[in-house]
Design a protein around this motif. Structure first.
Motif, PDB file in Angstrom:
ATOM      1  N   PHE A  99     -25.268  -6.762 -15.486  1.00  0.00           N
ATOM      2  CA  PHE A  99     -23.875  -7.197 -15.504  1.00  0.00           C
ATOM      3  C   PHE A  99     -23.585  -8.030 -14.259  1.00  0.00           C
ATOM      4  O   PHE A  99     -24.214  -7.840 -13.206  1.00  0.00           O
ATOM      5  CB  PHE A  99     -22.925  -5.992 -15.523  1.00  0.00           C
ATOM      6  N   ALA A 100     -22.634  -8.946 -14.395  1.00  0.00           N
ATOM      7  CA  ALA A 100     -22.180  -9.731 -13.244  1.00  0.00           C
ATOM      8  C   ALA A 100     -20.715 -10.092 -13.445  1.00  0.00           C
ATOM      9  O   ALA A 100     -20.262 -10.325 -14.576  1.00  0.00           O
ATOM     10  CB  ALA A 100     -23.018 -10.991 -13.073  1.00  0.00           C
ATOM     11  N   LEU A 101     -19.987 -10.146 -12.351  1.00  0.00           N
ATOM     12  CA  LEU A 101     -18.579 -10.542 -12.353  1.00  0.00           C
ATOM     13  C   LEU A 101     -18.379 -11.518 -11.207  1.00  0.00           C
ATOM     14  O   LEU A 101     -18.805 -11.250 -10.071  1.00  0.00           O
ATOM     15  CB  LEU A 101     -17.676  -9.318 -12.182  1.00  0.00           C
ATOM     16  N   SER A 102     -17.743 -12.661 -11.506  1.00  0.00           N
ATOM     17  CA  SER A 102     -17.566 -13.680 -10.476  1.00  0.00           C
ATOM     18  C   SER A 102     -16.198 -14.331 -10.596  1.00  0.00           C
ATOM     19  O   SER A 102     -15.614 -14.410 -11.688  1.00  0.00           O
ATOM     20  CB  SER A 102     -18.669 -14.743 -10.561  1.00  0.00           C
ATOM     21  N   GLY A 103     -15.678 -14.782  -9.471  1.00  0.00           N
ATOM     22  CA  GLY A 103     -14.418 -15.513  -9.422  1.00  0.00           C
ATOM     23  C   GLY A 103     -14.577 -16.733  -8.543  1.00  0.00           C
ATOM     24  O   GLY A 103     -15.253 -16.682  -7.504  1.00  0.00           O
ATOM     25  N   PHE A 104     -13.968 -17.856  -8.956  1.00  0.00           N
ATOM     26  CA  PHE A 104     -14.147 -19.127  -8.259  1.00  0.00           C
ATOM     27  C   PHE A 104     -12.794 -19.776  -7.984  1.00  0.00           C
ATOM     28  O   PHE A 104     -11.873 -19.693  -8.792  1.00  0.00           O
ATOM     29  CB  PHE A 104     -14.995 -20.092  -9.104  1.00  0.00           C
ATOM     30  N   ASN A 105     -12.738 -20.463  -6.843  1.00  0.00           N
ATOM     31  CA  ASN A 105     -11.536 -21.223  -6.518  1.00  0.00           C
ATOM     32  C   ASN A 105     -11.350 -22.372  -7.502  1.00  0.00           C
ATOM     33  O   ASN A 105     -10.268 -22.577  -8.028  1.00  0.00           O
ATOM     34  CB  ASN A 105     -11.622 -21.734  -5.076  1.00  0.00           C
ATOM     35  N   GLY A 106     -12.414 -23.125  -7.725  1.00  0.00           N
ATOM     36  CA  GLY A 106     -12.389 -24.145  -8.765  1.00  0.00           C
ATOM     37  C   GLY A 106     -11.746 -25.451  -8.399  1.00  0.00           C
ATOM     38  O   GLY A 106     -11.661 -26.354  -9.232  1.00  0.00           O
ATOM     39  N   ASN A 107     -11.266 -25.631  -7.175  1.00  0.00           N
ATOM     40  CA  ASN A 107     -10.676 -26.903  -6.774  1.00  0.00           C
ATOM     41  C   ASN A 107     -11.773 -27.819  -6.253  1.00  0.00           C
ATOM     42  O   ASN A 107     -12.523 -27.447  -5.349  1.00  0.00           O
ATOM     43  CB  ASN A 107      -9.608 -26.673  -5.702  1.00  0.00           C
ATOM     44  N   LEU A 108     -11.854 -29.010  -6.796  1.00  0.00           N
ATOM     45  CA  LEU A 108     -12.975 -29.891  -6.489  1.00  0.00           C
ATOM     46  C   LEU A 108     -12.844 -30.574  -5.128  1.00  0.00           C
ATOM     47  O   LEU A 108     -13.824 -31.047  -4.575  1.00  0.00           O
ATOM     48  CB  LEU A 108     -13.114 -30.950  -7.579  1.00  0.00           C
ATOM     49  N   ASP A 109     -11.624 -30.646  -4.587  1.00  0.00           N
ATOM     50  CA  ASP A 109     -11.408 -31.399  -3.354  1.00  0.00           C
ATOM     51  C   ASP A 109     -11.105 -30.513  -2.147  1.00  0.00           C
ATOM     52  O   ASP A 109     -11.629 -30.718  -1.070  1.00  0.00           O
ATOM     53  CB  ASP A 109     -10.252 -32.393  -3.532  1.00  0.00           C
ATOM     54  N   ASP A 110     -10.257 -29.508  -2.323  1.00  0.00           N
ATOM     55  CA  ASP A 110      -9.726 -28.768  -1.184  1.00  0.00           C
ATOM     56  C   ASP A 110     -10.489 -27.498  -0.862  1.00  0.00           C
ATOM     57  O   ASP A 110     -10.246 -26.881   0.168  1.00  0.00           O
ATOM     58  CB  ASP A 110      -8.256 -28.400  -1.447  1.00  0.00           C
ATOM     59  N   GLY A 111     -11.377 -27.052  -1.751  1.00  0.00           N
ATOM     60  CA  GLY A 111     -12.178 -25.884  -1.473  1.00  0.00           C
ATOM     61  C   GLY A 111     -11.356 -24.622  -1.344  1.00  0.00           C
ATOM     62  O   GLY A 111     -10.366 -24.413  -2.023  1.00  0.00           O
ATOM     63  N   ALA A 112     -11.748 -23.749  -0.429  1.00  0.00           N
ATOM     64  CA  ALA A 112     -11.145 -22.420  -0.336  1.00  0.00           C
ATOM     65  C   ALA A 112      -9.698 -22.452   0.119  1.00  0.00           C
ATOM     66  O   ALA A 112      -8.966 -21.486  -0.051  1.00  0.00           O
ATOM     67  CB  ALA A 112     -11.969 -21.548   0.616  1.00  0.00           C
ATOM     68  N   GLY A 113      -9.239 -23.532   0.742  1.00  0.00           N
ATOM     69  CA  GLY A 113      -7.869 -23.573   1.231  1.00  0.00           C
ATOM     70  C   GLY A 113      -6.855 -24.007   0.207  1.00  0.00           C
ATOM     71  O   GLY A 113      -5.687 -24.193   0.521  1.00  0.00           O
ATOM     72  N   SER A 114      -7.239 -24.148  -1.048  1.00  0.00           N
ATOM     73  CA  SER A 114      -6.354 -24.671  -2.081  1.00  0.00           C
ATOM     74  C   SER A 114      -5.493 -23.568  -2.692  1.00  0.00           C
ATOM     75  O   SER A 114      -5.827 -22.393  -2.652  1.00  0.00           O
ATOM     76  CB  SER A 114      -7.191 -25.338  -3.167  1.00  0.00           C
ATOM     77  N   ASP A 115      -4.362 -23.969  -3.294  1.00  0.00           N
ATOM     78  CA  ASP A 115      -3.520 -23.044  -4.053  1.00  0.00           C
ATOM     79  C   ASP A 115      -3.953 -22.957  -5.513  1.00  0.00           C
ATOM     80  O   ASP A 115      -3.266 -22.374  -6.331  1.00  0.00           O
ATOM     81  CB  ASP A 115      -2.058 -23.491  -3.989  1.00  0.00           C
ATOM     82  N   ASP A 116      -5.079 -23.548  -5.813  1.00  0.00           N
ATOM     83  CA  ASP A 116      -5.581 -23.569  -7.184  1.00  0.00           C
ATOM     84  C   ASP A 116      -5.807 -22.147  -7.700  1.00  0.00           C
ATOM     85  O   ASP A 116      -6.206 -21.257  -6.944  1.00  0.00           O
ATOM     86  CB  ASP A 116      -6.906 -24.348  -7.198  1.00  0.00           C
ATOM     87  N   ASN A 117      -5.556 -21.906  -8.992  1.00  0.00           N
ATOM     88  CA  ASN A 117      -5.630 -20.553  -9.550  1.00  0.00           C
ATOM     89  C   ASN A 117      -7.049 -20.106  -9.894  1.00  0.00           C
ATOM     90  O   ASN A 117      -7.278 -18.939 -10.155  1.00  0.00           O
ATOM     91  CB  ASN A 117      -4.747 -20.459 -10.795  1.00  0.00           C
ATOM     92  N   GLY A 118      -7.976 -21.028  -9.965  1.00  0.00           N
ATOM     93  CA  GLY A 118      -9.367 -20.658 -10.151  1.00  0.00           C
ATOM     94  C   GLY A 118      -9.749 -20.264 -11.567  1.00  0.00           C
ATOM     95  O   GLY A 118      -8.985 -20.410 -12.523  1.00  0.00           O
ATOM     96  N   PHE A 119     -10.976 -19.732 -11.705  1.00  0.00           N
ATOM     97  CA  PHE A 119     -11.464 -19.238 -12.983  1.00  0.00           C
ATOM     98  C   PHE A 119     -12.398 -18.057 -12.724  1.00  0.00           C
ATOM     99  O   PHE A 119     -12.908 -17.870 -11.613  1.00  0.00           O
ATOM    100  CB  PHE A 119     -12.166 -20.341 -13.797  1.00  0.00           C
ATOM    101  N   PHE A 120     -12.623 -17.255 -13.777  1.00  0.00           N
ATOM    102  CA  PHE A 120     -13.351 -16.001 -13.645  1.00  0.00           C
ATOM    103  C   PHE A 120     -14.380 -15.897 -14.768  1.00  0.00           C
ATOM    104  O   PHE A 120     -14.138 -16.365 -15.887  1.00  0.00           O
ATOM    105  CB  PHE A 120     -12.392 -14.811 -13.699  1.00  0.00           C
ATOM    106  N   ILE A 121     -15.531 -15.276 -14.475  1.00  0.00           N
ATOM    107  CA  ILE A 121     -16.612 -15.156 -15.458  1.00  0.00           C
ATOM    108  C   ILE A 121     -17.149 -13.725 -15.443  1.00  0.00           C
ATOM    109  O   ILE A 121     -17.387 -13.145 -14.381  1.00  0.00           O
ATOM    110  CB  ILE A 121     -17.759 -16.142 -15.160  1.00  0.00           C
ATOM    111  N   PHE A 122     -17.354 -13.182 -16.642  1.00  0.00           N
ATOM    112  CA  PHE A 122     -18.019 -11.892 -16.810  1.00  0.00           C
ATOM    113  C   PHE A 122     -19.289 -12.109 -17.611  1.00  0.00           C
ATOM    114  O   PHE A 122     -19.284 -12.787 -18.649  1.00  0.00           O
ATOM    115  CB  PHE A 122     -17.112 -10.902 -17.543  1.00  0.00           C
ATOM    116  N   ASN A 123     -20.416 -11.567 -17.129  1.00  0.00           N
ATOM    117  CA  ASN A 123     -21.712 -11.692 -17.796  1.00  0.00           C
ATOM    118  C   ASN A 123     -22.274 -10.318 -18.113  1.00  0.00           C
ATOM    119  O   ASN A 123     -22.163  -9.396 -17.306  1.00  0.00           O
ATOM    120  CB  ASN A 123     -22.726 -12.427 -16.915  1.00  0.00           C
ATOM    121  N   ALA A 124     -22.881 -10.200 -19.287  1.00  0.00           N
ATOM    122  CA  ALA A 124     -23.597  -8.984 -19.665  1.00  0.00           C
ATOM    123  C   ALA A 124     -24.876  -9.381 -20.381  1.00  0.00           C
ATOM    124  O   ALA A 124     -24.884 -10.330 -21.183  1.00  0.00           O
ATOM    125  CB  ALA A 124     -22.745  -8.087 -20.556  1.00  0.00           C
ATOM    126  N   GLY A 125     -25.967  -8.687 -20.074  1.00  0.00           N
ATOM    127  CA  GLY A 125     -27.238  -9.004 -20.713  1.00  0.00           C
ATOM    128  C   GLY A 125     -28.054  -7.753 -20.976  1.00  0.00           C
ATOM    129  O   GLY A 125     -27.832  -6.699 -20.352  1.00  0.00           O
TER     130      GLY A 125
END
Length: 260
Positions: free
Chosen positions: A66-92
Motif C-alpha cells: 500500500f502507498a498513500l501520497s499527497g502533492f502540492n501540484g503547482n508547477l511554478d511556485d512549489g511548496a509555497g503555493s496556495d494550490d490545493n494539490g492532489f492525492f493518490i492511494f495505491n494498493a497492490g
C-alpha cells in the motif's frame, strides 16, 4: 531532489519527501531508462501528473503493498503555493502467492483525486482517476495490461484508456521483441495527439479527437543490459474527431538509449 527514509526497526515502511514522480498507472511508472518502447502512449502522455513536491508513505504487508501520497501540484511556485494539490492511494497484490510458475505476477490499483491542483487544468482537467494493471513475467514472456479511467473533465465528461504491452526475448538478455496496443476514448473532442512526434505534423498542433488507436512493434538489442541498448520500432496511429480533425500516421523510431 527527494529524500527516502526507511526506519531500521520497520523495514517494510518507507517515507519519501521531495519532488518525485506520482505513482499513477503502470505505464507511467516505468522508468524511461528501462521501458521497452520508445515513447509512452497517448492517454498516459496527456493525463498523468508530472513530478511534483509531495510526501509518500509506503507499507509492505506481504503479499499486499500500500502507498498513500499527497502533492502540492503547482508547477511554478512549489511548496509555497496556495494550490490545493492532489492525492493518490495505491494498493497492490503479489499474485505469485496464488499462482505458481511465474517469475513475476503483480496486480495494482491506483486512485487519484484532484483537489484543485494546477497540474489538472486546460487539456487534462479532471477530478478523479483510476488505473488498474496486471503485469508479469514468465520465461521469455513479459508484459502488462493497464486500464485507466478519469471523470470530471471540464464539462463533466469521462474518458478511458487501455494499454496492452507484451514482450518476448528472442535471444535471452540480448534481443527483445516489444509490442504495444493503446486505445483512448472520450465523450467529446478532448484527446490530443502525442507531442512527440504526431503533433509536429504541419497543421495538427492543435488537433483534438474523441477516439485514438495505436499499434507499435519494435526490437531492442541489449549491448550492455538496460544501460546501453539499441532500439528500433514503428507505430501506426489513428484518431477520430467529431470536428473533422481525423489523423492517420506512421512513426518510425531508431536510436540508442544509454544511462549510468
Amino acid at each position: 531532489l527527494w529524500v527516502s527514509w526507511k526506519p531500521s526497526n520497520a523495514e517494510k515502511f518507507i517515507l519519501q519527501v521531495g519532488q518525485f514522480k506520482p505513482l499513477w498507472s503502470y505505464e507511467w511508472g516505468l522508468s524511461s531508462n528501462t521501458m521497452p518502447v520508445f515513447e509512452r502512449g497517448q492517454f498516459v502522455n496527456q493525463f498523468v501528473p508530472d513530478r511534483s513536491i509531495g510526501v509518500l508513505a509506503a507499507f509492505d504487508f506481504d503479499p499486499w503493498k500500500f502507498a498513500l501520497s499527497g502533492f502540492n501540484g503547482n508547477l511554478d511556485d512549489g511548496a509555497g503555493s496556495d494550490d490545493n494539490g492532489f492525492f493518490i492511494f495505491n494498493a497492490g497484490y503479489d499474485l505469485r502467492t496464488r499462482l505458481d510458475g511465474w517469475d513475476e505476477l503483480f496486480w495494482r490499483i491506483d486512485y487519484l483525486h484532484n483537489a484543485g491542483s494546477e497540474q489538472f487544468s486546460g487539456d487534462k482537467a479532471y477530478r478523479n482517476g483510476i488505473s488498474t494493471s496486471l503485469s508479469g513475467k514468465k520465461g521469455p514472456w513479459g508484459g502488462a495490461i493497464d486500464f485507466m479511467f478519469i471523470d470530471g473533465l471540464e464539462k463533466g465528461e469521462n474518458a478511458f484508456g487501455l494499454t496492452i504491452l507484451p514482450t518476448y526475448e528472442l535471444v535471452p538478455e540480448k534481443l527483445e521483441l516489444a509490442l504495444r496496443y493503446t486505445f483512448s476514448n472520450a465523450d467529446r473532442d478532448v484527446l490530443l495527439l502525442k507531442n512527440r512526434y504526431e503533433q509536429e505534423v504541419a497543421g495538427l498542433e492543435d488537433g483534438e479527437g474523441n477516439e485514438y488507436h495505436a499499434i507499435y512493434g519494435g526490437l531492442n538489442w541489449f549491448i550492455h543490459g538496460q544501460r546501453l541498448k539499441v532500439m528500433t520500432g514503428v507505430e501506426y496511429s489513428t484518431m477520430d474527431s467529431n470536428s473533422g480533425g481525423d489523423f492517420d500516421g506512421w512513426t518510425f523510431f531508431s536510436g540508442v538509449r544509454v544511462w549510468f
